[in-house]
Scaffold this motif. Structure first.
Motif, PDB file in Angstrom:
ATOM      1  N   TYR A  16       0.849  -1.205   0.000  1.00 46.09           N
ATOM      2  CA  TYR A  16       0.000   0.000   0.000  1.00 46.09           C
ATOM      3  C   TYR A  16       0.880   1.248   0.000  1.00 46.09           C
ATOM      4  N   PHE A  35      -7.074   8.210 -10.452  1.00 44.66           N
ATOM      5  CA  PHE A  35      -7.874   7.007 -10.232  1.00 44.66           C
ATOM      6  C   PHE A  35      -7.465   5.864 -11.169  1.00 44.66           C
ATOM      7  N   THR A 217      -7.697  -2.743  -8.438  1.00 41.40           N
ATOM      8  CA  THR A 217      -8.843  -2.063  -7.812  1.00 41.40           C
ATOM      9  C   THR A 217      -8.737  -2.033  -6.292  1.00 41.40           C
ATOM     10  N   ARG A 218      -8.502  -3.192  -5.701  1.00 37.97           N
ATOM     11  CA  ARG A 218      -8.493  -3.292  -4.244  1.00 37.97           C
ATOM     12  C   ARG A 218      -7.341  -2.476  -3.649  1.00 37.97           C
ATOM     13  N   ILE A 221      -7.849   1.353  -3.375  1.00 34.69           N
ATOM     14  CA  ILE A 221      -8.683   1.803  -2.240  1.00 34.69           C
ATOM     15  C   ILE A 221      -7.841   1.806  -0.967  1.00 34.69           C
ATOM     16  N   ARG A 222      -7.014   0.764  -0.812  1.00 33.21           N
ATOM     17  CA  ARG A 222      -6.132   0.689   0.364  1.00 33.21           C
ATOM     18  C   ARG A 222      -5.151   1.862   0.371  1.00 33.21           C
ATOM     19  N   PHE A 224      -5.528   4.799  -0.998  1.00 33.81           N
ATOM     20  CA  PHE A 224      -6.241   6.036  -0.640  1.00 33.81           C
ATOM     21  C   PHE A 224      -6.379   6.139   0.882  1.00 33.81           C
ATOM     22  N   ALA A 225      -6.749   5.018   1.483  1.00 31.22           N
ATOM     23  CA  ALA A 225      -6.908   5.001   2.943  1.00 31.22           C
ATOM     24  C   ALA A 225      -5.566   5.294   3.615  1.00 31.22           C
ATOM     25  N   PHE A 266     -12.081   1.638   5.174  1.00 31.71           N
ATOM     26  CA  PHE A 266     -13.170   2.614   5.235  1.00 31.71           C
ATOM     27  C   PHE A 266     -13.319   3.163   6.659  1.00 31.71           C
TER      28      PHE A 266
END
Lengths: 289, 391
Positions: A16, A35, A217-218, A221-222, A224-225, A266
């Protein structure tokens, strides 16, 4: 179990971190949240696959060629898609990256279909046990690469003239242009560096996760977090956030519930936004008026 | 002369119902039958788009053989991307805009469950491709036919298989947390509890697309299971199996029909890690066997880029059932007639499925039996009959 979860969490978090680092490099320079970065991660891995099986290159050669191809891709994306939109509303730039994400996935499906492809491990070394903790060569490689990249990027941005120039240019584009900096080349270089970082992450992970068009994809998102946790736009924050994300995921999965691993990013985003919106290493911008 | 006139009148009378039916029936002409095919051709589950190829090849092959009763199949394709919203749009388009005669699609249970109402209202004959949720055919909808092993059959078979092994009492389960995972997980765990009075010693979730299964593995290893039931997608099972091997967990693993065992050995990359892998298998013979050569060749003929694997043929049995029923129905084909004829299909030997295919007016779950395969010295071996005999 704790030590094992901690180690595997750091290794996972390092992935990540690299992805977050790539996003941050671009965000700092251009304020664009890309993105399509997950697809650069995916394409980097597929470029290696092509190098290995299509061109018959050795692994090291295929990896080098994949990073170079990603650098070129970054330049092309900036030149063809982003530069014409430079003066458009910011949302248009973001939507362009969303469109690129779909485009790259479509291209990957066109060339490689819907199958799942394996990549051989980067190092064929058996896992070692240290004090009851299992260390795999792949995990060590990923963590080591992140450490090197972190040192390299910090060194570049803080200890070199070019790095300071980049930082200054990203603060004030008009001023940079006035002093003769080629803004187009600067943006292109940042997109290329970001794409290369994405590719490096994809190449490191693909032997573990296998290759398929949706593999980015997964992890996006990680990442970004991780950036939210560490502080948006902060290089060290992206790395720290990434590593912490991995540790949170693995420790919560091991001790609370594996279901929590799905929702961890999230929860992290919500908690950080509520408690410390600037993230762990982020700073509020003070503007002199 | 009078005799000839009578023959002519009889001939016209014989032809009129067919012509009239063709005129009244959507998607049916005197020489074509329009079939709406939908599957996830794009998106995260696009791997399952190739199931549609195993369906389409049957219709294309029937066309190349001259069609059925003078009619050839016209396939209209729509993509669902495994997304219920896109699935509903695709089905509405096929029914109302393309006006197909029947539907043959759906490889994601979430999509099929979302379109169930729409299809039920339309009354159009619908053959499911490979979506396996038991809720698709329970409760039964008159125009929906389910020609593959449901998640109940798969779940009970996996549990029965695991518990048929001597000394197995402690079963762990690892599942994806999405709709597909849940519809496979629930009947599996329910069967374990009801039939054997056992609860999983560990029941963990694994997110789709992860590259590390350490937390799941450590929890399972601490629970000391005798057997693991893995309800995971093809890209995720290798991550789990590799981790299990690295962490020294040498326990047999059984998994669902979504997995092609032939590919797992390659994808995992460690031959020893798949030595104890068992897969629910819906077919009679292994992919590499001479008996499957006919189907492999058919797939290659129409979809040369495809490599035949288990999931390639998940929907083939249903397509063979449709072709057989249209053949039996004769020239006078109607949507209602097709449904009635499908409900009369009994003990149909498809030549590919492990079970015979059949539907009744009260049961539209067409297949209720599969076997189990494993790898022995790199070759796929059907072990189903052996363990069933043991039981």
């Amino acid at each position: 179990m704790f030590a094992q979860l901690l180690i595997s969490g750091i290794a996972q978090g390092s992935i990540y971190a690299i992805v977050g680092l790539g996003l941050t490099v671009l965000y700092r320079a251009t304020t664009v949240m890309n993105f399509a970065h997950g697809e650069m991660y995916m394409l980097g891995a597929f470029f290696v696959y092509v190098g290995l099986h299509g061109l018959g290159l050795p692994y090291a050669g295929a990896m080098g060629a994949a990073v170079l191809a990603s650098v070129l891709l970054g330049f092309l994306v900036e030149r063809i898609t982003i530069r014409p939109l430079l003066h458009a509303p910011h949302i248009s730039l973001v939507m362009a990256t969303v469109a690129l994400s779909y485009l790259f996935k479509g291209i990957a499906r066109l060339f490689w279909g819907r199958d799942i492809f394996p990549l051989p491990p980067l190092l064929s070394v058996r896992p070692i046990h240290v004090g009851g903790v299992l260390l795999t060569s792949q995990d060590l490689l990923i963590t080591g690469t992140v450490a090197l990249l972190l040192v390299g990027f910090f060194g570049f941005f803080h200890a070199t003239r070019q790095g300071k120039l980049v930082q200054a240019a990203s603060q004030n584009l008009r001023g940079a242009a006035l002093v003769g900096i080629n803004i187009g080349l600067f943006f292109g270089a940042m997109w290329a560096a970001s794409a290369a970082l994405g590719a490096v992450a994809g190449i490191l992970v693909a032997p573990l996760s296998l290759l398929y068009p949706e593999m980015g994809t997964r992890v996006l998102i990680r990442a970004f977090a991780a950036m939210t946790l560490g502080g948006f736009g902060n290089l060290g924050g992206a790395v720290l956030g990434g590593v912490l994300m991995g540790m949170i995921e693995h420790l919560s999965g091991g001790y609370l519930s594996t279901v929590f691993m799905d929702i961890a990013p999230f929860v992290v985003i919500i908690v950080v936004l509520l408690v410390r919106p600037v993230g762990l290493l982020g700073r509020r911008l003070a503007v002199r008026v | 002369m009078r005799r000839w006139r009578r023959i002519l009148v009889l001939l016209v009378a014989w032809m009129i119902p067919g012509v009239a039916a063709a005129a009244e029936q959507p998607g049916l002409t005197s020489d074509t039958i329009k079939v709406g095919v939908f599957a996830p051709f794009t998106g995260a589950a696009s791997l399952y788009g190739k199931i549609s190829h195993g369906v389409e090849m049957v219709y294309l092959s029937a066309n190349d053989a001259g069609g059925i009763h003078g009619r050839k199949f016209v396939l209209v394709r729509e993509d669902t991307a495994c997304d219920p919203v896109k699935g509903i749009a695709a089905v509405k388009k096929l029914i109302h805009q393309d006006k197909v005669f029947m539907l043959h699609g759906g490889n994601c249970s979430n999509v099929v469950l979302a379109i169930k109402d729409e299809i039920s209202k339309a009354g159009i004959p619908y053959m499911v491709q490979a979506a396996a949720s038991y809720a698709i055919s329970t409760p039964m909808v008159r125009n929906i036919f389910h020609p593959i092993n449901t998640t109940v059959t798969v779940g009970t078979t996996m549990v029965d298989f695991a518990l048929s092994k001597p000394g197995v009492k402690r079963v762990a389960v690892v599942t994806h947390t999405d709709e597909w995972g849940r519809t496979n997980h629930d009947p599996t765990v329910q069967h374990l509890e009801k039939q054997y009075g056992l609860k999983p010693v560990e029941d963990v979730a694994m997110e789709k697309g992860t590259s590390d299964a350490t937390p799941q593995l450590l929890r399972i290893r601490n629970a000391n299971p005798d057997f693991i039931i893995a309800i995971l997608y093809p890209a995720d099972l290798p991550v789990f199996l590799r981790a299990a091997y690295q962490y020294g967990l040498r326990v047999p693993v059984v998994t669902t029909q979504a997995i092609s065992i032939e590919d797992q050995a390659t994808r995992v990359g460690i031959p020893e890690a798949v030595e104890n892998l068992y897969v629910f298998y819906p077919f009679k013979h292994t992919i590499a066997s001479p008996e499957m050569e006919r189907w492999n060749a058919m797939l290659k003929r129409y979809f040369p880029a495809d490599t035949p694997e288990t999931i390639s043929f998940l929907g083939t049995g249903g397509a063979l059932g449709v072709v057989e029923i249209i053949r039996r129905a004769g020239r006078d084909l109607t949507q209602e007639g097709l449904i009635r004829h499908l409900e009369s299909l009994s003990g149909f030997e498809t030549g590919i499925l492990a079970d015979t295919l059949g539907f009744t007016s009260t049961d539209h779950q067409g297949v209720k039996r599969g076997s189990v395969v494993t790898l022995v010295k790199g070759k796929t071996v059907v072990v189903g009959s052996k363990w069933r005999d043991v039981k």
